[in-house]
Design an enzyme around this catalytic site. Structure first.
Site, PDB file in Angstrom:
ATOM      1  CG  HIS A 251      42.298  41.677  39.659  1.00 28.23           C
ATOM      2  ND1 HIS A 251      42.701  42.599  40.609  1.00 28.23           N
ATOM      3  CD2 HIS A 251      43.048  40.566  39.863  1.00 28.23           C
ATOM      4  CE1 HIS A 251      43.635  42.058  41.369  1.00 28.23           C
ATOM      5  NE2 HIS A 251      43.872  40.839  40.931  1.00 28.23           N
ATOM      6  CD  GLU A 289      45.873  37.844  41.781  1.00 25.04           C
ATOM      7  OE1 GLU A 289      44.909  37.086  41.589  1.00 25.04           O
ATOM      8  OE2 GLU A 289      45.839  38.805  42.545  1.00 25.04           O
TER       9      GLU A 289
END
Length: 361
Positions: A251, A289
């Site tokens: 992330h 994601e």
């Protein structure tokens, strides 16, 4: 630090090595003296690199290779005449940095050279033993200890700055982490705004979790972005695809608003991928994601080599699974801002193409 056109810094014992590219060659310094290595253009991306007149350390030589392959729109290959390079020939061949082209020449293929960690990882550890243990999504390898301090560094020629990664210190870096997490633009997609106490607890939980690692991205030593690296098998993403034992994900938030845009994304994103592939040779794919409605991030990921695999649901968002394979990253030279004039043309200077040429010769 600023170099004229391209280059890098690395450590050779206690010696700082530098390389800078010029029109007629590469100037290399190993901390004592600077020498010039002539470059002869043999057309179509092939360059013959002349050997040094005086002894030069192996790491200093490697900085020259990096300077010649760090930023190239088209394919490139370095050719070495073996006899004048005999001092380093055996080491280059044994490490996979160079391969034998014929009886008199060696070839340095970027797809191989950039997989050898010597220049970019200041503390390369041997492969951690693999032992499978139970986890939330099935078995996964027992994970190695997390690194501390500086983890990676690479000179970015189009920024004329050194990009580096270092492990986040939960005490020394708490204030900058706290400020970034409360930035309105970051809150919109990270959603972790809160007090200092909340963020202390957040980092403490991450420190106790073997599959997560907080990292700061820096330019010339100044932090500008934050990453969370994770092993995919144990992560929530591992329930949504067939994660392999050493797949890794990440992330990101860019905390410094002046460090946004294409020049920065094409610096930190491929460099982060490079680090994750280098630090664990068994990692064959990197995943992410992002939210399916985060169109700009998906566009950036696609431009940097990630493939969109599928959309799926977390409890808090609709997500898109993206994936970058190791082989594609290195063969396509994604660190180098590739921009071939004919993207549909078969690769001419890859290791595979050289093998075919040799077989047909």
């Amino acid at each position: 630090m600023s170099l004229d056109t391209a280059g890098t810094i690395t450590r050779d014992g206690s010696t700082m090595c530098r390389a800078r590219k010029a029109n007629n060659g590469v100037f290399v310094s190993d901390g004592t003296a600077e020498c010039h290595l002539a470059v002869t253009d043999q057309s179509n991306g092939i360059s013959n690199l002349g050997a040094p007149q005086d002894p030069l350390s192996l790491n200093a030589v490697l900085t020259a290779f990096e300077a010649l392959t760090n930023w190239n729109a088209e394919e490139t290959q370095i050719v070495l005449d073996r006899e004048p390079w005999n001092t380093h020939a055996d080491a280059l061949l044994a490490s996979g940095i160079a391969v034998k082209l014929n009886e008199t020449q060696l070839g340095v293929f970027p797809e191989l050279f950039w997989q050898v960690p010597h220049l970019w990882l200041p503390d390369m550890q041997p492969a951690y033993p693999q032992s499978m243990v139970p986890g939330p999504n099935g078995q996964h390898p027992h994970r190695p200890p997390k690194p501390a301090g500086q983890m990676y560094h690479r000179y970015i020629p189009w920024l004329e700055q050194v990009f580096s990664l270092r492990a986040l210190d939960p005490v020394l870096d708490l204030e900058i982490f706290h400020n970034w997490m409360n930035d309105d633009r970051v809150v919109a997609f990270f959603d972790e705004a809160g007090t200092i106490a909340k963020h202390q607890d957040y980092l403490a939980k991450m420190a106790a979790d073997p599959h997560m690692m907080p990292v700061l991205g820096c330019l010339d030593g100044e932090p500008f972005c934050y990453f969370e690296l994770y092993w995919a098998c144990e992560n929530r993403i591992g329930a949504h695809y067939d994660a392999q034992p050493w797949d890794r994900g990440w992330h990101v938030l860019v905390g410094d608003p002046t460090k946004r845009g294409a020049d920065y994304i094409t610096a930190w994103l491929p460099s982060l991928m490079h680090y994750m592939f280098l630090t664990e040779p068994r990692t064959q794919a990197l995943v992410g994601e992002p939210a399916t409605n985060h169109t700009q991030q998906l566009r950036n990921l696609t431009r940097c080599g990630f493939a969109r695999i599928k959309d799926f649901d977390f409890p808090h968002k609709r997500a898109t699974l993206v994936r970058l394979e190791r082989d594609y990253f290195f063969k396509s030279r994604l660190w180098a801002r590739p921009d071939p004039s004919d993207p549909g043309k078969p690769l001419q200077l890859s290791l595979s193409s050289s093998k075919k040429t040799g077989a047909n010769a």
